[in-house]
Design an enzyme around this catalytic site. Structure first.
Site, PDB file in Angstrom:
ATOM      1  N   LYS A 106    -147.882 -28.042  57.524  1.00 11.45           N
ATOM      2  CA  LYS A 106    -149.243 -27.981  56.993  1.00 11.45           C
ATOM      3  C   LYS A 106    -150.221 -28.611  57.979  1.00 11.45           C
ATOM      4  O   LYS A 106    -151.273 -28.031  58.275  1.00 11.45           O
ATOM      5  CB  LYS A 106    -149.290 -28.701  55.638  1.00 11.45           C
ATOM      6  CG  LYS A 106    -150.573 -28.505  54.887  1.00 11.45           C
ATOM      7  CD  LYS A 106    -150.509 -29.159  53.508  1.00 11.45           C
ATOM      8  CE  LYS A 106    -149.546 -28.429  52.590  1.00 11.45           C
ATOM      9  NZ  LYS A 106    -149.349 -29.115  51.293  1.00 11.45           N
ATOM     10  N   ARG A 151    -151.717 -34.839  50.568  1.00 11.92           N
ATOM     11  CA  ARG A 151    -150.646 -33.865  50.359  1.00 11.92           C
ATOM     12  C   ARG A 151    -149.521 -34.063  51.349  1.00 11.92           C
ATOM     13  O   ARG A 151    -149.735 -34.400  52.501  1.00 11.92           O
ATOM     14  CB  ARG A 151    -151.151 -32.432  50.610  1.00 11.92           C
ATOM     15  CG  ARG A 151    -152.180 -31.930  49.669  1.00 11.92           C
ATOM     16  CD  ARG A 151    -152.748 -30.650  50.264  1.00 11.92           C
ATOM     17  NE  ARG A 151    -153.994 -30.281  49.645  1.00 11.92           N
ATOM     18  CZ  ARG A 151    -154.142 -29.189  48.889  1.00 11.92           C
ATOM     19  NH1 ARG A 151    -153.136 -28.373  48.690  1.00 11.92           N
ATOM     20  NH2 ARG A 151    -155.303 -28.920  48.351  1.00 11.92           N
ATOM     21  N   GLY A 193    -143.623 -26.997  46.402  1.00 10.20           N
ATOM     22  CA  GLY A 193    -143.494 -27.599  45.079  1.00 10.20           C
ATOM     23  C   GLY A 193    -142.500 -28.732  45.006  1.00 10.20           C
ATOM     24  O   GLY A 193    -142.275 -29.299  43.942  1.00 10.20           O
ATOM     25  N   MET A 222    -142.496 -31.616  46.838  1.00 11.50           N
ATOM     26  CA  MET A 222    -143.048 -32.960  46.986  1.00 11.50           C
ATOM     27  C   MET A 222    -144.405 -33.055  46.288  1.00 11.50           C
ATOM     28  O   MET A 222    -144.854 -32.121  45.648  1.00 11.50           O
ATOM     29  CB  MET A 222    -143.125 -33.316  48.458  1.00 11.50           C
ATOM     30  CG  MET A 222    -141.725 -33.523  49.036  1.00 11.50           C
ATOM     31  SD  MET A 222    -141.768 -33.968  50.752  1.00 11.50           S
ATOM     32  CE  MET A 222    -142.417 -32.497  51.492  1.00 11.50           C
ATOM     33  N   ARG A 274    -149.600 -21.019  56.275  1.00 13.37           N
ATOM     34  CA  ARG A 274    -148.208 -21.196  56.729  1.00 13.37           C
ATOM     35  C   ARG A 274    -147.526 -19.836  56.672  1.00 13.37           C
ATOM     36  O   ARG A 274    -148.006 -18.931  55.986  1.00 13.37           O
ATOM     37  CB  ARG A 274    -147.464 -22.192  55.856  1.00 13.37           C
ATOM     38  CG  ARG A 274    -147.462 -21.835  54.395  1.00 13.37           C
ATOM     39  CD  ARG A 274    -146.832 -22.936  53.537  1.00 13.37           C
ATOM     40  NE  ARG A 274    -146.932 -22.611  52.122  1.00 13.37           N
ATOM     41  CZ  ARG A 274    -146.644 -23.455  51.147  1.00 13.37           C
ATOM     42  NH1 ARG A 274    -146.259 -24.680  51.412  1.00 13.37           N
ATOM     43  NH2 ARG A 274    -146.741 -23.093  49.880  1.00 13.37           N
ATOM     44  N   HIS A 276    -144.926 -21.528  40.082  1.00 16.67           N
ATOM     45  CA  HIS A 276    -143.726 -22.226  40.570  1.00 16.67           C
ATOM     46  C   HIS A 276    -142.475 -21.370  40.408  1.00 16.67           C
ATOM     47  O   HIS A 276    -141.688 -21.187  41.338  1.00 16.67           O
ATOM     48  CB  HIS A 276    -143.554 -23.543  39.807  1.00 16.67           C
ATOM     49  CG  HIS A 276    -142.299 -24.267  40.173  1.00 16.67           C
ATOM     50  ND1 HIS A 276    -141.119 -24.119  39.479  1.00 16.67           N
ATOM     51  CD2 HIS A 276    -142.033 -25.106  41.197  1.00 16.67           C
ATOM     52  CE1 HIS A 276    -140.181 -24.857  40.053  1.00 16.67           C
ATOM     53  NE2 HIS A 276    -140.715 -25.470  41.100  1.00 16.67           N
ATOM     54  N   SER A 279    -106.242 -17.726  62.955  1.00 20.97           N
ATOM     55  CA  SER A 279    -107.373 -17.526  62.053  1.00 20.97           C
ATOM     56  C   SER A 279    -107.624 -18.857  61.355  1.00 20.97           C
ATOM     57  O   SER A 279    -106.742 -19.379  60.675  1.00 20.97           O
ATOM     58  CB  SER A 279    -107.052 -16.431  61.046  1.00 20.97           C
ATOM     59  OG  SER A 279    -108.163 -16.247  60.197  1.00 20.97           O
ATOM     60  N   CYS A 321    -111.398 -17.128  58.638  1.00 23.29           N
ATOM     61  CA  CYS A 321    -111.406 -16.384  57.383  1.00 23.29           C
ATOM     62  C   CYS A 321    -111.663 -17.289  56.193  1.00 23.29           C
ATOM     63  O   CYS A 321    -111.448 -16.904  55.070  1.00 23.29           O
ATOM     64  CB  CYS A 321    -110.107 -15.599  57.210  1.00 23.29           C
ATOM     65  SG  CYS A 321    -108.661 -16.649  57.075  1.00 23.29           S
ATOM     66  N   TYR A 352    -114.032 -13.283  66.156  1.00 24.41           N
ATOM     67  CA  TYR A 352    -114.626 -12.677  64.971  1.00 24.41           C
ATOM     68  C   TYR A 352    -114.731 -13.685  63.833  1.00 24.41           C
ATOM     69  O   TYR A 352    -114.067 -14.728  63.857  1.00 24.41           O
ATOM     70  CB  TYR A 352    -113.809 -11.459  64.504  1.00 24.41           C
ATOM     71  CG  TYR A 352    -112.444 -11.793  63.974  1.00 24.41           C
ATOM     72  CD1 TYR A 352    -112.255 -12.134  62.639  1.00 24.41           C
ATOM     73  CD2 TYR A 352    -111.334 -11.781  64.809  1.00 24.41           C
ATOM     74  CE1 TYR A 352    -111.005 -12.466  62.152  1.00 24.41           C
ATOM     75  CE2 TYR A 352    -110.074 -12.108  64.337  1.00 24.41           C
ATOM     76  CZ  TYR A 352    -109.913 -12.449  63.012  1.00 24.41           C
ATOM     77  OH  TYR A 352    -108.676 -12.799  62.522  1.00 24.41           O
TER      78      TYR A 352
END
Lengths: 891, 891
Positions: free
Chosen positions: B30, B100, B109, B111, B344, B464, B776, B843, B863
């Site tokens: 922010k 803020r 929402g 904080m 934002r 919200h 694996s 896996c 993989y």
């Protein structure tokens, strides 16, 4: 160069330049001894050794002896023929041989032996004619058929023994020696028929076939069940393999001027410097070892054959001087001539080992460091193990006595077979058993291992039972049938001695140091005021670098451990204090509390107990470290399961039984070992850590004030897996302790450390060490998690692991140096790097295991901690590690 | 140099040379946006940002703001006074500010925020006089008192809301805006009295005290329960901290020419390129977000205030171009003048994210690689998650409809509170719940996380409930009370819509894509033929290096996974096939067999089932790898517990119930996770490995012959801890497979590999790799053993671990890279070194977790394998890892 798989005895010494280690590695202990004795010109029946490498090759070739090795064997047999002037398989004057195993390290009785090999239906007649002694020839042949059938073809031995017994009964004789040549000839025919019936083919007549089959049988016996058990007990690697010795027979069974025996240069039970042994006239070696007849003491030989006796005394003295250690020798007398069949360093009791080591230092034969290395630390166990309480013993009247074959005392329930012994020790009503047998055989090893003691009716000091029991440190009384009216009835499971009948399950007590046998059970007490022991431990203490602490949970154990030489406490488990009846209720209330208030109230009841316990322990240990571990087990372990207890607790807590049962059910865990326990309890219930810190610090303050010496408490947090976990609990400890110390207005330091028992803790030791003052390896849990083996459940598959040789050792007994050890080393290195002041110890059961202690020494730990009785073992093992380590580094 | 803890908005951009990453790290998202907008000359009410480092310092100082930082804050307040020409705390024209939170990554929402800070009893009158608008002044003051009390002092919000409702009722008005100045003045007094009653002191009148307390409250809110839950869900590290923005108020509540709103540059639900938003006239920001009144769509502003609308359109377009991403903006209109309060990157649904990314590529705004990086892989879940089956939907008549706030469909049982939701999902009769609320608040996040869907009576598309549900990928219908006759009765747990009454536990269905609400449950089906999805996944596939396989145990899952883009099967669990009713009996017979013969007979019944399953799977996957894991779980998992089932099994097995119960009891284990399971079963019962090998190889032969393409089977042995274990089972596999292949007369290759899921396996990978074709990583079990956390039991303490921040993430969800990851890396390195051909995969469930996938990419795996629905997530995460990796290496 081609690998040489066979050596004549007379080649052996030169081939390895007399290097004892190399000789033993390749020729085995027995082969090396035979080579040595041959080289020294002693009267050794010649022969050759098939190497341990041939054994390894046999297994590599799928349990076959390859052609090259076979040729090698036959070529050496020809050399032996030349040596002896006899022909192997000759019809009229056959060369007979023995075929015996011989591993690097002696494994008495574990592997197989075949005697009189080379006979067949024709040459037995030649032997009879040549010697003019048909009884002798057929005695050899019937022995050979029986041993070959049993060992090579695995035809049950009992089939043959029954036939001998039947024949003796029929002929009305007591001893084998009373059987005539014709009797033995008849027996041989019967034996061959048994063989043929079992094997569906006639008994092999070709001596070469007999030889190769026998060699294979010895190789195979390396892998038999009892050898595997023995190796596991003695940490002998499977990959070593066994050598095979083929030796020309000397015949102890060729008449009354012949005989055979075994002897030790010093007494293997007491260590006294005296020739000690036994022999049998007109017998072969297995008769002595198997305890078939009770033999005569070696001293009788002096009268019977004085020249032979003198020669033997002379040779045995030379052998002891050569090896600078007590020797265990086998000999045979053939028609008045002495032959040495074997020499090796003799097995001995712990008492004997200590005495021999000390005596040899005094005699200038070995150094103090060598003396320290001579004692097997595992054996000390037997020395330190309880003996009958002298007071209790005064009231006991022996029923009879046998030979004091293996020292120590034992009370237990009578069992009649090894299988029963192994089974009944698991039964909580039995647990302690005494194995009662006519005689024992290698198959009984499993039962002997678990029994408190072994009692045999037949057999001498060198019988199987005696030798094996001494090796194990199990108390043994042998040959009780010789001087008492004894009978044993396996079928009805009764044992009678001088009129007193014992049924299976009846209590009996035996004293392996006196040979006495008692009815009922007798109280035990321990003693360790052996002066040799004290002398040797002093040498050990000055050699070792590792500290030796103890695991003790109460003042009585701690006092015991301090008497055994413990320098501190590496592990005081605070939970064990809570199973006492008066405390468990408060503990249960704490566990079942539903609010912080209720929990704090219950903890307040517990705190005084803990404080009193710690105070008592500090009074014993003083300013030496007392490492107190916070509550560790899953809480449900403390909860009642009995409905009455549940009702009582509900009443105490003012809740309904239903509600309490719900709480108990909620505490159940699927895998409690990895559940809500250890420091996890202090994270969910920080008030537990507060209470325990309070108890420790208050106790330390009290005793510091009493003695005027400031104690430094050691607080140990269990089950850390992440530094932030540890930090969280440490913060509670520090906050609580600092306040108590400051309120007391004294200047007390304290240490907060952690167990390293979770793999992740070892892997993140660098982080944890920044917060911890000390690490203590909990190798029990670390082994569980590293292997993924639940100790409680692993018995379901560990048997298969041993039989398939996936594991050779129980990793809970001997540290797995490859996997678990890697974590320990990594943790030491990274922990020390992050915190050079970090103290490192180990408090798992491996702390009292000699090979593990050696590992911890190398890994650079500061101390090991073990149970009180293991303290001397750890001291000795630590000394041996320190003495060996520089040598290892020279390599 | 002293650390600078505070930056004026207009300093921010220059201080970091516009570096967005640095700005966000220090100023928060922010603060960075405000600095950017100020730098770009946009109409931003000025103010200053207190940095994230000040927050860290606050926690380091024991939750106190130190004097240096306080001075810094006051100095910047003076600069702000100079900027605005107003005095903070001035009696007649006070400078009011908002306070803020603003973390690096937006946590909507989670904080706290305080508006109108700086007012007191005197200056409120000054403000009223200065503006000539006492209603406005007291509206500000009552809001401030309420927010300050709630946020800073934690006085329950409901106390204030009850008073507002009471007053409205009393005055007979519906909206807050209908309350008069006097009403609001009275309300303010009441609020202050509530404060005083709760805090035992009057409401603070010193603006500086108000300010410091508010800043502390925001810092503290970083550590509140819901922020912690949100961070855990989004893997945001606790150590980041939050910045605080203190900004001069612009007043949307100063009359009918004022207002406030939020808007997105593109539609956050669909991704359509259109300005989308909502606003409320005469209101402050929290009114829109909290859903107190239902706001108007932004398009209405065009008619109401055309100039303001045009300016806003212009600014929002500039902001999107600047950030090259869809913006989420807050604005306020004060007396006809537009102020930008915040911008934002906007949260969006998965559909929207895909469309926006693809559109921006087409618009030339971003590259394809950037597009791939723009999608949060976790979000794809929602896209791939089931929608109502179109056929089933045809038959359903909606009861009514609300706003389509978050897409996806949900059927579940009605619950009325977050706590109930969290509890009921654990109940196996409930499991699926739909949370029905008047409106949601941040406290409800725990319930929203576990619910299938969320239905609210009040609130718009940016309420919200809507924002949080979209972020979570939970289906949500909001504001259903606007167009329907709806009532909700929390006390009696009923919800009524257009006459239909739902009680707690009744089934309801909601469609977050249409807003429709249905009675009962409706069947779901999945769809993934979104063209944007396909386009983006193509870009992802060409960027990634990791293969993506699936875990699938049956043909239907496998087909699903192949449709999702799976390139092979990394894990086919053979045991899951055995819970089907027709097969379990044979399995149970096998388990309870007491002889090898009986076991082989039972296995012979099982083999055809396995073979048929594998055949069906090979028909789908063809020559791509199908990795079949041998039997893994402890056998007792398959056994019956129901007495009827036990009786049936005993009958089938021809044994007594008593005997069977004994067998079942014997199979019980204390810690089954570390018990007799995995390859340990094949070591005790080698015939299991024979049967499974037979089934695999036969199936592969059948399908290879059918298709003419030779399959290479992958056989995976679970739970190895020691190479000899693996070798033992591999030998059985090889012997069995070679015979089958040779009998079939074909030339088939096959691979035998192992899971690495036991710490010791990882530690001895160099040895195991010499025997294994592939590894694996079973990261589920590996995490259990490395931490010593039983997954089944850890819930007992993991809650405490999160709340004490010992763990920030669930290690079963996101790989613990420090500990478990170290073992994985070590295993990869040492395994590859010993066997360069070794294939490496994973896996465990981490295979579908984006941050874990990134780790596996860096560790060099070949993989990852995950459940079918996670395949696209893994593909995307793998692509992002590959795109990011070179950058990481440039560092």
């Amino acid at each position: 160069m081609e690998k040489k798989f066979t050596y004549m005895f007379k080649e052996g010494y030169d081939a390895f330049n007399g290097n004892q280690t190399e000789m033993k590695n390749i020729l085995g202990g027995k082969g090396a001894g035979l080579a040595d004795m041959t080289h020294a010109g002693m009267p050794v029946p010649q022969g050759f050794t098939i190497t341990t490498e041939a054994c390894t090759q046999y297994y590599a070739d799928g349990r076959e002896i390859n052609e090259a090795i076979k040729e090698d064997i036959f070529r050496h047999m020809e050399l032996l023929e030349a040596e002896t002037g006899k022909k192997f398989g000759d019809d009229s004057d056959p060369l007979l041989v023995s075929v015996r195993s011989g591993a690097r390290q002696s494994m008495p009785g574990m592997m197989d032996t075949i005697l009189n090999l080379g006979l067949n239906d024709i040459s037995v007649e030649g032997l009879a004619a040549k010697t003019g002694n048909p009884r002798f020839a057929y005695d050899c042949y019937r022995r050979f058929v029986q041993m070959f059938s049993d060992v090579v073809m695995m035809v049950p031995k009992s089939l043959f023994e029954e036939e001998i017994d039947k024949l003796k009964e029929q002929k009305g004789v007591v001893n084998d020696t009373d059987l005539t040549a014709d009797d033995l000839k008849e027996l041989t025919s019967t034996f061959k028929a048994i063989y043929e019936k079992n094997e569906n083919r006639p008994f092999p007549q070709d001596p070469k076939e007999q030889l190769i089959e026998a060699v294979k049988a010895v190789f195979r016996s390396w892998d038999n069940e009892r050898a595997n058990v023995y190796r596991r007990m003695n940490e002998i690697p499977y990959e070593w393999g066994t050598a095979v010795n083929v030796q020309a027979m000397a015949f102890g069974n060729s008449g009354d001027r012949s005989g055979t025996g075994v002897a030790f240069t010093r007494n293997p039970a007491t260590g006294k410097r005296e020739l000690m042994g036994e022999y049998l006239i007109n017998a072969q070696g297995e008769d002595v070892v198997a305890g078939v007849r009770t033999p005569s003491p070696i001293s009788h030989l002096k009268d019977q054959m004085p020249e032979v006796y003198d020669e033997f005394v002379h040779l045995s003295s030379n052998l002891e001087n050569h090896y600078r250690d007590m020797q265990d020798m086998e000999f045979t007398i053939e028609d008045g001539k002495l032959y040495m069949l074997q020499t090796r360093n003799g097995k001995r009791t712990a008492q004997a080992a200590l005495k021999i080591a000390c005596d040899m230092v005094d005699e200038g034969m070995i150094t103090e460091e060598e003396a320290v290395l001579r004692i097997d630390p595992k054996q000390l166990d037997t020395l330190l193990h309880p003996q009958f309480d002298p007071e209790a013993l005064k009231a006991a009247v022996p029923l009879g006595s046998g030979l004091a074959a293996s020292p120590g005392s034992a009370s237990g329930r009578v069992v009649f077979s090894a299988e029963e012994a192994a089974e009944k020790v698991k039964d909580k009503d039995w647990k302690k058993v005494v194995l009662v047998r006519l005689e024992t055989s290698p198959e009984d090893i499993i039962g002997m291992q678990v029994a408190q003691g072994v009692l045999t009716v037949r057999g001498g000091m060198t019988s199987h039972a005696a030798v094996v029991a001494r090796g194990m440190g199990t108390c043994c009384v042998s040959g009780c049938g010789d001087n008492n009216d004894v009978s044993i009835d396996y079928a009805n499971e009764t044992f009678t001695i001088n009129g007193k009948v014992f049924k299976a399950g009846d209590w009996i007590s035996i004293d392996g140091s006196t040979g006495n046998i008692y009815e009922g059970s007798i109280e035990l007490s321990s003693s360790n005021d052996n002066p040799d022991f004290k002398r040797l431990m002093k040498w050990a203490d000055s050699a070792r670098r590792l500290g030796v602490y103890t695991n003790a949970d109460n003042p009585s154990d701690l006092q015991n451990a301090v008497d055994m030489g413990a320098e501190g406490v590496g592990l005081c488990r605070t939970e064990h204090m809570f199973f006492a009846e008066d405390r468990i209720m408060a503990m249960r209330e704490m566990i079942c509390s539903r609010t912080v208030q209720a929990r704090k109230a219950a903890l307040a009841k517990i705190e005084p107990y803990q404080e009193a316990d710690f105070t008592a322990m500090y009074r014993i240990i003083g300013v030496n470290p007392l490492t107190i571990r916070f509550l560790d087990p899953p809480l449900h372990e403390f909860l009642p399961s009995d409905p009455e207890d549940i009702k009582a607790l509900a009443g105490e807590m003012n809740i309904s039984v239903e509600e309490l049962n719900k709480i108990i059910t909620n505490l159940h865990e699927v895998n409690p070992m990895m559940g809500h326990r250890g420091l996890r309890l202090c994270i969910t219930y920080p008030e537990i850590a507060e209470m325990q810190t309070t108890a420790v610090i208050r106790a330390a303050i009290t005793v510091s004030r009493e003695t005027g010496k400031m104690i430094t408490p050691y607080i140990m947090i269990p089950l850390t897996s992440e530094v932030r976990e540890f930090k969280f609990v440490k913060d509670i400890v520090v906050k609580t302790a600092d306040k108590l110390i400051s309120d007391a207005g004294i200047d007390m330091k304290y240490h907060v450390g952690t167990m390293i028992e979770i793999p992740r803790a070892a892997l993140t030791s660098g982080d944890i060490a920044k917060e911890a003052d000390f690490f203590s390896f909990g190798t029990n849990d670390l082994t569980q998690m590293t292997f993924g083996f639940s100790r409680d459940d692993a018995s379901k598959f560990l048997g298969s692991y041993y039989s398939t040789r996936i594991l050779e050792q129980d990793p809970f007994q001997h540290l797995d140096q490859t996997g678990v050890g890697r974590l320990v080393e990594l943790s030491c290195t990274e922990g020390r790097k992050a915190n050079p002041k970090l103290e490192l110890g180990i408090c798992g059961e491996h702390g009292g295991d000699p090979s593990s202690v050696e590992f911890f020494h190398r890994a650079g730990l500061d101390y090991v901690s073990c149970s009180p009785y293991r303290v001397p073992i750890a001291r000795l093992a630590a000394a041996q590690a320190a003495i060996k380590a520089p040598r290892a580094m020279e390599k």
